[in-house]
Design a protein around this motif. Structure first.
Motif, mmCIF file in Angstrom:
data_model
loop_
_atom_site.group_PDB
_atom_site.id
_atom_site.type_symbol
_atom_site.label_atom_id
_atom_site.label_comp_id
_atom_site.label_asym_id
_atom_site.label_seq_id
_atom_site.Cartn_x
_atom_site.Cartn_y
_atom_site.Cartn_z
ATOM 1 N N THR A 31 11.226 1.578 -17.910
ATOM 2 C CA THR A 31 10.377 0.395 -17.885
ATOM 3 C C THR A 31 10.010 0.130 -16.439
ATOM 4 N N ALA A 32 8.744 0.305 -16.117
ATOM 5 C CA ALA A 32 8.347 0.193 -14.717
ATOM 6 C C ALA A 32 6.850 -0.054 -14.623
ATOM 7 N N CYS A 33 6.429 -0.465 -13.460
ATOM 8 C CA CYS A 33 5.005 -0.570 -13.178
ATOM 9 C C CYS A 33 4.413 0.836 -13.167
ATOM 10 N N MET A 34 3.281 1.012 -13.857
ATOM 11 C CA MET A 34 2.612 2.305 -13.909
ATOM 12 C C MET A 34 1.168 2.131 -13.478
ATOM 13 N N ALA A 35 0.601 3.196 -13.002
ATOM 14 C CA ALA A 35 -0.739 3.076 -12.438
ATOM 15 C C ALA A 35 -1.501 4.381 -12.518
ATOM 16 N N TRP A 36 -2.799 4.254 -12.389
ATOM 17 C CA TRP A 36 -3.680 5.385 -12.162
ATOM 18 C C TRP A 36 -4.309 5.200 -10.780
ATOM 19 N N PHE A 37 -4.257 6.266 -10.004
ATOM 20 C CA PHE A 37 -4.913 6.327 -8.703
ATOM 21 C C PHE A 37 -5.952 7.435 -8.748
ATOM 22 N N ARG A 38 -6.847 7.419 -7.780
ATOM 23 C CA ARG A 38 -7.785 8.530 -7.640
ATOM 24 C C ARG A 38 -7.999 8.808 -6.157
ATOM 25 N N GLN A 39 -8.389 10.034 -5.899
ATOM 26 C CA GLN A 39 -8.582 10.433 -4.506
ATOM 27 C C GLN A 39 -9.718 11.427 -4.385
ATOM 28 N N VAL A 40 -10.555 11.153 -3.410
ATOM 29 C CA VAL A 40 -11.638 12.055 -3.038
ATOM 30 C C VAL A 40 -11.224 12.738 -1.737
ATOM 31 N N PRO A 41 -11.492 14.015 -1.586
ATOM 32 C CA PRO A 41 -11.101 14.714 -0.354
ATOM 33 C C PRO A 41 -11.574 13.969 0.884
ATOM 34 N N TYR A 95 -4.656 10.598 -10.606
ATOM 35 C CA TYR A 95 -3.208 10.751 -10.681
ATOM 36 C C TYR A 95 -2.591 9.579 -11.425
ATOM 37 N N CYS A 96 -1.620 9.864 -12.289
ATOM 38 C CA CYS A 96 -0.811 8.775 -12.816
ATOM 39 C C CYS A 96 0.427 8.652 -11.942
ATOM 40 N N ALA A 97 0.956 7.436 -11.888
ATOM 41 C CA ALA A 97 2.077 7.172 -10.998
ATOM 42 C C ALA A 97 2.988 6.126 -11.597
ATOM 43 N N VAL A 98 4.261 6.222 -11.275
ATOM 44 C CA VAL A 98 5.264 5.266 -11.725
ATOM 45 C C VAL A 98 5.991 4.717 -10.503
ATOM 46 N N ALA A 99 6.197 3.400 -10.497
ATOM 47 C CA ALA A 99 6.817 2.773 -9.340
ATOM 48 C C ALA A 99 8.270 3.202 -9.172
ATOM 49 N N ARG A 100 8.721 3.196 -7.951
ATOM 50 C CA ARG A 100 10.113 3.514 -7.669
ATOM 51 C C ARG A 100 11.008 2.445 -8.288
ATOM 52 N N PRO A 101 12.194 2.835 -8.698
ATOM 53 C CA PRO A 101 13.119 1.872 -9.302
ATOM 54 C C PRO A 101 13.350 0.654 -8.413
ATOM 55 N N GLY A 102 13.237 -0.514 -8.995
ATOM 56 C CA GLY A 102 13.445 -1.745 -8.244
ATOM 57 C C GLY A 102 12.215 -2.256 -7.540
ATOM 58 N N PHE A 103 11.119 -1.520 -7.581
ATOM 59 C CA PHE A 103 9.914 -1.917 -6.862
ATOM 60 C C PHE A 103 8.756 -2.255 -7.791
ATOM 61 N N SER A 104 9.028 -2.366 -9.074
ATOM 62 C CA SER A 104 7.941 -2.596 -10.012
ATOM 63 C C SER A 104 7.215 -3.907 -9.749
ATOM 64 N N ARG A 105 7.980 -4.954 -9.431
ATOM 65 C CA ARG A 105 7.326 -6.254 -9.200
ATOM 66 C C ARG A 105 6.420 -6.163 -7.984
ATOM 67 N N GLN A 106 6.887 -5.511 -6.951
ATOM 68 C CA GLN A 106 6.066 -5.361 -5.744
ATOM 69 C C GLN A 106 4.885 -4.448 -6.012
ATOM 70 N N ALA A 107 5.138 -3.357 -6.704
ATOM 71 C CA ALA A 107 4.081 -2.373 -6.939
ATOM 72 C C ALA A 107 2.948 -2.965 -7.752
ATOM 73 N N CYS A 108 3.292 -3.712 -8.790
ATOM 74 C CA CYS A 108 2.274 -4.296 -9.660
ATOM 75 C C CYS A 108 1.804 -5.651 -9.184
ATOM 76 N N THR A 116 2.559 3.891 -1.603
ATOM 77 C CA THR A 116 3.928 4.017 -1.092
ATOM 78 C C THR A 116 4.943 3.324 -1.996
ATOM 79 N N ASP A 117 4.488 2.477 -2.892
ATOM 80 C CA ASP A 117 5.396 1.813 -3.831
ATOM 81 C C ASP A 117 5.646 2.640 -5.080
ATOM 82 N N PHE A 118 5.021 3.786 -5.154
ATOM 83 C CA PHE A 118 5.133 4.630 -6.334
ATOM 84 C C PHE A 118 5.816 5.937 -5.943
ATOM 85 N N ASP A 119 6.907 6.200 -6.653
ATOM 86 C CA ASP A 119 7.709 7.369 -6.300
ATOM 87 C C ASP A 119 7.393 8.595 -7.127
#
Length: 131
Positions: A31-41, A95-108, A116-119
């Motif tokens: 159970t954690a904050c999850m996200a989608w990111f994207r990146q262009v070169p 990219y899909c990403a999941v927050a580091r343990p204990g950082f979900s509140r900060q990440a989301c 950097t909040d996503f491990d």
């Protein structure tokens, strides 16, 4: 170890739709904050959408709000990004990403989300939108 596998990228014409999927066996217990990111070169990784731990509350980048939807299928351990009305500027590696343990509140709780909040990260899937 949390492993994320994305799929669903591809080439589509302007105005088209794609659905990205991110699977992980860890979703069955994580159970954690999850996200989608994207990146262009040559550019920084950009947060597109986040989904809070309740799997209901979401937030979107202004550039995609109303066109993209993040959701999670808890029964099948899949995180989705439904993308409609695609534009050429949506072209990127996603990219899909999941927050580091204990950082979900900060990440989301931070916008834009900081990578950097996503491990945990998937390998990425390319989306190309052309006219």
């Amino acid at each position: 170890q949390v492993q994320l596998v994305e799929s669903g990228g591809g080439s589509v014409q302007t105005g088209g739709s794609l659905t990205l999927s991110c699977t992980s066996s860890a979703f069955s217990y994580l159970t954690a904050c999850m996200a989608w990111f994207r990146q262009v070169p040559g550019q920084e990784r950009e947060g597109v959408a986040i989904l809070q731990e309740d799997s209901i509350t979401s937030r979107y980048a202004p550039s995609v709000k109303g066109r993209f939807t993040i959701s999670k299928d808890n029964a099948n351990n899949i995180l989705y990004l439904q993308m409609n009305s695609l534009k050429s500027e949506d072209t990127a590696q996603y990219y899909c990403a999941v927050a580091r343990p204990g950082f979900s509140r900060q990440a989301c709780g931070t916008w834009p989300p900081s990578h950097t909040d996503f491990d945990y990260w998937g390998q990425g899937t390319q989306v190309t939108v052309s006219s």
